[in-house]
Design an enzyme around this catalytic site. Structure first.
Site, PDB file in Angstrom:
ATOM      1  N   HIS A 222     -36.150  17.811  -7.468  1.00 11.98           N
ATOM      2  CA  HIS A 222     -37.423  18.499  -7.244  1.00 11.98           C
ATOM      3  C   HIS A 222     -37.524  19.008  -5.815  1.00 11.98           C
ATOM      4  O   HIS A 222     -38.594  18.954  -5.214  1.00 11.98           O
ATOM      5  CB  HIS A 222     -38.591  17.561  -7.569  1.00 11.98           C
ATOM      6  CG  HIS A 222     -38.603  17.135  -9.001  1.00 11.98           C
ATOM      7  ND1 HIS A 222     -39.282  17.825  -9.980  1.00 11.98           N
ATOM      8  CD2 HIS A 222     -37.979  16.117  -9.633  1.00 11.98           C
ATOM      9  CE1 HIS A 222     -39.096  17.235 -11.155  1.00 11.98           C
ATOM     10  NE2 HIS A 222     -38.302  16.191 -10.962  1.00 11.98           N
TER      11      HIS A 222
ATOM     12  N   LYS B 196     -29.575   2.263   7.485  1.00 12.34           N
ATOM     13  CA  LYS B 196     -28.463   1.767   8.319  1.00 12.34           C
ATOM     14  C   LYS B 196     -27.707   2.917   8.962  1.00 12.34           C
ATOM     15  O   LYS B 196     -27.370   2.880  10.136  1.00 12.34           O
ATOM     16  CB  LYS B 196     -27.465   0.944   7.476  1.00 12.34           C
ATOM     17  CG  LYS B 196     -27.864  -0.433   7.071  1.00 12.34           C
ATOM     18  CD  LYS B 196     -27.938  -1.458   8.174  1.00 12.34           C
ATOM     19  CE  LYS B 196     -29.297  -1.520   8.777  1.00 12.34           C
ATOM     20  NZ  LYS B 196     -30.315  -2.281   8.119  1.00 12.34           N
TER      21      LYS B 196
ATOM     22  N   LYS C 117     -34.779  -4.869  18.269  1.00 11.82           N
ATOM     23  CA  LYS C 117     -34.666  -5.544  16.979  1.00 11.82           C
ATOM     24  C   LYS C 117     -36.018  -5.772  16.318  1.00 11.82           C
ATOM     25  O   LYS C 117     -36.149  -5.661  15.114  1.00 11.82           O
ATOM     26  CB  LYS C 117     -33.923  -6.866  17.130  1.00 11.82           C
ATOM     27  CG  LYS C 117     -33.692  -7.516  15.767  1.00 11.82           C
ATOM     28  CD  LYS C 117     -32.423  -8.286  15.709  1.00 11.82           C
ATOM     29  CE  LYS C 117     -32.171  -8.847  14.322  1.00 11.82           C
ATOM     30  NZ  LYS C 117     -31.753  -7.817  13.348  1.00 11.82           N
TER      31      LYS C 117
ATOM     32  N   CYS D 184     -39.195  -7.199  24.516  1.00  8.10           N
ATOM     33  CA  CYS D 184     -38.275  -7.461  25.619  1.00  8.10           C
ATOM     34  C   CYS D 184     -37.750  -8.890  25.462  1.00  8.10           C
ATOM     35  O   CYS D 184     -38.217  -9.641  24.611  1.00  8.10           O
ATOM     36  CB  CYS D 184     -39.011  -7.365  26.950  1.00  8.10           C
ATOM     37  SG  CYS D 184     -39.815  -5.781  27.192  1.00  8.10           S
TER      38      CYS D 184
ATOM     39  N   ARG E 100     -33.022  -7.507  22.134  1.00 13.45           N
ATOM     40  CA  ARG E 100     -34.477  -7.321  22.153  1.00 13.45           C
ATOM     41  C   ARG E 100     -34.911  -6.090  22.966  1.00 13.45           C
ATOM     42  O   ARG E 100     -36.081  -5.725  22.973  1.00 13.45           O
ATOM     43  CB  ARG E 100     -35.148  -8.575  22.737  1.00 13.45           C
ATOM     44  CG  ARG E 100     -34.805  -9.839  21.995  1.00 13.45           C
ATOM     45  CD  ARG E 100     -35.482 -11.033  22.613  1.00 13.45           C
ATOM     46  NE  ARG E 100     -36.920 -10.933  22.493  1.00 13.45           N
ATOM     47  CZ  ARG E 100     -37.612 -11.336  21.434  1.00 13.45           C
ATOM     48  NH1 ARG E 100     -36.981 -11.864  20.407  1.00 13.45           N
ATOM     49  NH2 ARG E 100     -38.917 -11.208  21.407  1.00 13.45           N
TER      50      ARG E 100
ATOM     51  N   ASN F 225     -43.136  -9.946  28.039  1.00 17.05           N
ATOM     52  CA  ASN F 225     -42.782  -9.339  26.751  1.00 17.05           C
ATOM     53  C   ASN F 225     -44.099  -9.093  26.031  1.00 17.05           C
ATOM     54  O   ASN F 225     -44.822 -10.041  25.746  1.00 17.05           O
ATOM     55  CB  ASN F 225     -41.892 -10.310  25.957  1.00 17.05           C
ATOM     56  CG  ASN F 225     -41.672  -9.853  24.529  1.00 17.05           C
ATOM     57  OD1 ASN F 225     -41.692  -8.661  24.245  1.00 17.05           O
ATOM     58  ND2 ASN F 225     -41.467 -10.801  23.638  1.00 17.05           N
ATOM     59  N   GLY F 226     -44.434  -7.833  25.756  1.00 15.02           N
ATOM     60  CA  GLY F 226     -45.686  -7.549  25.064  1.00 15.02           C
ATOM     61  C   GLY F 226     -46.401  -6.372  25.695  1.00 15.02           C
ATOM     62  O   GLY F 226     -45.783  -5.581  26.433  1.00 15.02           O
TER      63      GLY F 226
ATOM     64  N   GLU G  94     -32.108   1.559   1.884  1.00 15.63           N
ATOM     65  CA  GLU G  94     -31.630   0.654   2.931  1.00 15.63           C
ATOM     66  C   GLU G  94     -30.297   1.150   3.509  1.00 15.63           C
ATOM     67  O   GLU G  94     -30.087   1.117   4.720  1.00 15.63           O
ATOM     68  CB  GLU G  94     -31.500  -0.778   2.376  1.00 15.63           C
ATOM     69  CG  GLU G  94     -30.789  -1.778   3.269  1.00 15.63           C
ATOM     70  CD  GLU G  94     -31.371  -1.914   4.682  1.00 15.63           C
ATOM     71  OE1 GLU G  94     -32.471  -1.398   4.949  1.00 15.63           O
ATOM     72  OE2 GLU G  94     -30.688  -2.507   5.533  1.00 15.63           O
TER      73      GLU G  94
ATOM     74  N   GLU H  78     -29.764   4.560  11.678  1.00 12.51           N
ATOM     75  CA  GLU H  78     -29.930   3.644  12.799  1.00 12.51           C
ATOM     76  C   GLU H  78     -28.685   3.554  13.679  1.00 12.51           C
ATOM     77  O   GLU H  78     -28.758   3.755  14.884  1.00 12.51           O
ATOM     78  CB  GLU H  78     -30.175   2.257  12.197  1.00 12.51           C
ATOM     79  CG  GLU H  78     -31.257   1.476  12.785  1.00 12.51           C
ATOM     80  CD  GLU H  78     -31.428   0.149  12.052  1.00 12.51           C
ATOM     81  OE1 GLU H  78     -32.135  -0.661  12.601  1.00 12.51           O
ATOM     82  OE2 GLU H  78     -30.863  -0.099  10.964  1.00 12.51           O
TER      83      GLU H  78
HETATM   84  C1  AGP Z   1     -33.408  -2.940  10.460  1.00 14.57           C
HETATM   85  O1  AGP Z   1     -32.078  -2.587  10.587  1.00 14.57           O
HETATM   86  C2  AGP Z   1     -34.270  -2.518  11.543  1.00 14.57           C
HETATM   87  N1  AGP Z   1     -33.826  -2.957  12.804  1.00 14.57           N
HETATM   88  C3  AGP Z   1     -35.769  -2.634  11.306  1.00 14.57           C
HETATM   89  O2  AGP Z   1     -36.078  -1.692  10.332  1.00 14.57           O
HETATM   90  C4  AGP Z   1     -36.343  -4.008  10.883  1.00 14.57           C
HETATM   91  O3  AGP Z   1     -35.906  -4.330   9.610  1.00 14.57           O
HETATM   92  C5  AGP Z   1     -37.878  -3.932  10.914  1.00 14.57           C
HETATM   93  O4  AGP Z   1     -38.295  -3.665  12.218  1.00 14.57           O
HETATM   94  C6  AGP Z   1     -38.544  -5.177  10.391  1.00 14.57           C
HETATM   95  O5  AGP Z   1     -38.270  -6.298  11.177  1.00 14.57           O
HETATM   96  P1  AGP Z   1     -38.624  -7.759  10.664  1.00 14.57           P
HETATM   97  O6  AGP Z   1     -37.872  -7.974   9.400  1.00 14.57           O
HETATM   98  O7  AGP Z   1     -38.199  -8.655  11.771  1.00 14.57           O
HETATM   99  O8  AGP Z   1     -40.104  -7.784  10.419  1.00 14.57           O
END
Ligand code: AGP
Length: 618
Positions: free
Chosen positions: A510, A491, A613, A2, A29, A104-105, A487, A494
Site C-alpha cells: 500500500h 538494530k 543505552k 550519563c 551510558r 546523571n539526569g 526489531e 542503530e
Molecule cells: C535497543 O537496541 C535500544 N538501545 C533502545 O531502543 C532500548 O531498547 C529502549 O531505549 C528501551 O530501553 P529499556 O528496555 O531499558 O527500557
C-alpha cells in the site's frame, strides 16, 4: 543518561587505574565527554574533555592521580544541556573550586535557580544544568552549615531527576551521593573501600555487596563504610537491605570478543537457559492476573516494545483476550480517560529506568488511585520501575553493556512466552500433548540459537559484503514475525546507520513497494506458520519488481528459498510449535547482520552515534 563512578578507600590501591576501568564499564551510558576529580591535601584535581574515554585518556592520562589520593570520582556524559565540550564536561565546580558535582539526569528548574545564584554573585562557566548544584551547595555552606546538610538543603530546591556524586576539597573522608529518579548504587568492601556508581558492573570486579539507593535518599560514603539517610532527615541514619550480586565478573567484561554486542549475542543461549528457570509461582501469578483482567495493556520503548509485540501475540493466542500494545511515550496521550479501573498493565524494560515507561506507569497509578495492577518485566533488580510495580519478573540476561539490546530482547520474549504457556495450562484449552510440544519448542530455543551461531557467521558476513552499497532496505514479514522485522530493522538503523523499514509484507503493497528497483534488498522473515503461503505471494510480487530477495527460513524450507537470491536457515523443525517462538530464534540472524554491517561501515556497534543505552530524559 550519563555514568558516574567513584570510590573512597583507606587502602594503598591504584585508585586512578580502578577509577578509569570503572568509568569505562559505564561508557555505554554516554560517550560524548568524560572527566575525573581527585581529592587530595584539601584540593580538588580535575581533568576533563569532550570525546570518548580512551581518546581523552591518551591526552590527559586520566589514571594519574596525585600520590596518596584516597578519593576520586569520574563521569561519562550524554549531553542534554549544552553541547559536548570540555567546559560542559563533568565534574562541575563552585566558585571557590572546593565542591565538585557529577550528575546523571536533568535539573528542571535550572533557569530560575541560575538567575537567583547569579544575582548573589555566582559566576557560571558552563551551559549545563549541573553547574547549579555546586553553586547552590556553596551558597548553603556560606550560612555555616555542614557539607551534608548543605547538600540536603540544596536538594529541597531542585526539581527534576538526578543521581549526584559530590565531594568537597576539605572533606577528605566523604563522598555524598543523592538520588531522585536516576539510578545510583553503592558497593562495599567492608572496612576498606566504598564505591558509588550508576550501575553495578562498574564495581563488580571488587565487590558483590551492593546497596540500591531509593528516590530522595542520601548516602554518605566513607572508606569501607556507608550511612544512608532520607534526604530531609539527616539526624538518624536508616537501615538498608544489602544485596549480593550473583552476576559473574566476566559478564561485565568483553572476555575476548571485539565488542560487547557480539559477546552478548553469543550469550543469548545461556541467558535464555537461566530465564527458563524463572519461578513457576511468579509466572502463575502473572497468568492469573491477566486472566482476571478487564483490560490489558503492554507498554515499553524501543527493543522492549518490539518484544512486547511478539509477546502479546503469543499471550493472546492462549488468553483469548485483546492486549493493547502502546509505546510508553504515547501511553497517556492515547489512553487518557479511556483508561478504566481494574486494568492490568505489563511494563517491559531492560534497564527499568526508561523515563517514559516509568511515567506511563506512574500516570496510570495516579489516575486510577492505585486501582490498576502493574506487572513488570525487567533485567535489573531494584530498578525504578520495580518500585512502581505490584509484581516483578527479573529476566536473567545478566548485564547488557552494548547499547543495542540483543540478549535481553530474547529473554523478554521468552518470559512473555512462559506467561502465555502458564495461561494455556490453567485454562486447559490445549491437550497435554500440545502443551508438551510447546514447552519442548520453547525449551529448545537456546540450543537452536547456539547451533545457528556456530554454523552461520561466514554466511552472514558474505551477505553483508554483497549488501555493502545498499543504503535502503526492507525487512518484511506477516503475523508474529512483523515484530521480528521491526526489531531487526531497529538494530540495523542503530548500529549500521542504514535506513531500513521493518514492515508488514501485506501493508508494504500500500505504498512502500513503489521504492523497489532492480537490486533493492528485501529481507523476508519467513517461518512456516499460518502466514507462510501469503508471504510467498509477497516474495514473488517484490521479486517481480527487481527486489533482491534474502529470506530467513527454517532448515528444510523449499518454497520461499526457491524464489530467494540468498537464504539464511534457522536450524529448527518446520512445525507450528517452533514457529510460534520464531521471534526468539530468528532474531540472532538479524542482530548479526547489523553487527557485521556496522563493522563493514567502519562503525563501532557498541557506541552508536547519538545514542545512550537508557533514555532517562523526556
Ligand atoms: C535497543 O537496541 C535500544 N538501545 C533502545 O531502543 C532500548 O531498547 C529502549 O531505549 C528501551 O530501553 P529499556 O528496555 O531499558 O527500557
Amino acid at each position: 543518561m550519563c555514568g558516574i563512578f567513584g570510590l573512597i578507600t583507606n587502602q594503598d590501591i591504584e585508585i586512578g587505574k580502578i577509577i578509569l576501568e570503572g568509568i569505562k564499564r559505564l561508557e555505554y551510558r554516554g560517550y560524548d565527554s568524560c572527566g575525573i576529580v581527585a581529592q587530595h591535601n584539601s584540593k580538588l584535581y580535575v581533568k576533563k574533555d569532550a570525546g570518548k574515554i580512551n581518546e581523552i585518556h591518551k591526552r590527559l592520562k586520566l589514571d594519574e592521580f596525585p600520590f596518596g589520593t584516597k578519593l576520586g570520582l569520574a563521569h561519562t556524559r550524554w549531553a542534554t544541556h549544552g553541547p559536548p565540550t570540555k567546559i560542559n564536561s563533568h565534574p562541575h565546580l563552585d566558585c571557590n573550586e572546593k565542591i565538585a558535582v557529577l550528575h546523571n539526569g536533568i535539573l528542571e528548574n535550572f533557569f530560575e535557580l541560575k538567575e537567583e545564584l547569579e544575582r548573589k554573585g555566582h559566576i557560571f562557566r558552563s551551559e549545563t544544568d549541573t553547574e547549579i548544584f555546586p553553586h547552590l551547595i556553596e551558597e548553603y555552606m556560606k550560612t555555616g552549615i555542614d557539607f551534608k546538610f548543605a547538600v540536603s538543603e540544596a536538594m529541597k530546591r531542585c526539581k527534576g531527576a538526578y543521581g549526584l556524586a559530590i565531594c568537597h576539597a576539605e572533606y577528605p573522608d566523604q563522598i555524598i551521593v543523592v538520588r531522585k529518579e536516576s539510578p545510583l548504587v553503592i558497593g562495599l568492601e567492608e572496612g576498606k573501600t566504598t564505591y558509588c556508581a550508576s550501575d553495578i558492573p562498574a564495581f563488580l570486579p571488587y565487590t558483590r555487596e551492593c546497596y540500591i539507593l531509593d528516590d530522595n535518599e542520601m548516602a554518605v560514603l566513607a572508606a569501607g563504610y556507608v550511612d544512608f539517610y532520607d534526604i530531609d532527615n539527616l539526624t538518624n541514619p536508616k537501615e538498608k537491605e544489602k544485596q549480593i550480586i550473583q552476576w559473574s565478573i566476566d559478564a561485565a567484561e568483553k572476555g575476548g570478543y571485539k565488542h560487547f554486542m557480539l559477546k552478548e549475542i553469543y550469550e543469548e543461549p545461556s541467558a535464555m537457559r537461566r530465564t527458563l528457570k524463572i519461578s513457576k509461582e511468579t509466572l502463575q501469578i502473572f497468568a492469573r492476573i491477566l486472566w482476571g483482567a478487564k483490560n490489558i495493556y503492554i507498554t515499553a520503548a524501543g527493543t522492549s516494545y518490539y518484544a512486547c509485540l511478539a509477546g502479546k501475540f503469543i499471550i493472546t493466542k492462549f488468553l483469548h483476550k485483546y492486549i493493547e500494545a502502546i509505546e510508553c511515550s504515547e501511553f497517556q496521550t492515547q489512553l487518557g480517560d479511556a483508561l478504566q479501573e481494574d486494568s492490568v498493565i505489563i511494563a517491559v524494560s531492560q534497564s527499568g529506568e526508561t523515563v517514559d515507561t516509568i511515567e506511563a506507569i506512574r500516570w496510570a497509578k495516579e489516575k486510577l488511585k492505585n486501582n490498576v495492577k502493574i506487572l513488570c518485566i525487567t533485567n535489573v533488580v531494584g530498578s525504578s520501575l520495580t518500585r512502581y510495580s505490584d509484581y516483578v519478573i527479573v529476566t536473567q540476561a545478566g548485564p547488557e553493556i552494548g547499547v543495542a539490546a540483543t540478549k535481553t530482547y530474547c529473554t523478554q520474549v521468552l518470559t512473555l512466552a512462559l506467561i502465555g504457556l502458564e495461561i494455556a495450562k490453567f485454562r486447559k484449552i490445549l491437550t497435554k500433548e500440545e502443551i508438551d510440544n510447546y514447552y519442548h519448542a520453547l525449551n529448545s530455543t537456546p540450543d537452536i540459537i547456539e547451533t545457528f551461531l556456530q554454523e552461520n557467521i561466514d554466511l552472514i558476513k558474505d551477505i553483508v559484503k554483497n549488501l555493502d552499497k545498499s543504503h535502503n532496505f526492507f525487512y518484511l514479514a506477516r503475523g508474529i514475525s512483523i515484530a521480528t522485522a521491526r526489531e531487526g530493522g531497529l538494530k540495523l538503523k542503530e548500529v549500521a546507520c542504514r535506513f531500513i523499514e521493518g514492515y508488514s509484507a501485506a501493508h508494504a503493497k500500500h505504498g512502500p513497494i513503489s521504492l523497489v528497483r532492480e537490486g533493492f534488498p528485501i529481507i523476508f522473515i519467513a517461518p512456516p506458520d499460518e502466514t507462510y503461503e501469503r508471504l510467498l505471494g509477497n516474495v514473488m510480487e517484490f521479486k517481480a519488481r527487481g527486489g533482491m530477495i534474502i529470506s530467513v527460513v527454517v532448515e528444510d524450507d523449499r518454497l520461499i528459498t526457491g524464489f530467494s537470491h540468498r537464504t539464511i536457515r534457522i536450524p529448527q523443525p518446520s512445525d507450528k510449535y517452533f514457529s510460534l517462538f520464531s521471534p526468539i530464534t530468528f532474531i540472532p540472524a538479524l542482530q548479526l547482520l547489523s553487527y557485521y554491517a556496522a563493522l563493514k561501515n567502519g562503525l563501532d556497534p557498541d557506541q552508536p552515534l547519538n545514542l545512550a543505552k537508557t533514555v532517562t530524559v523526556h
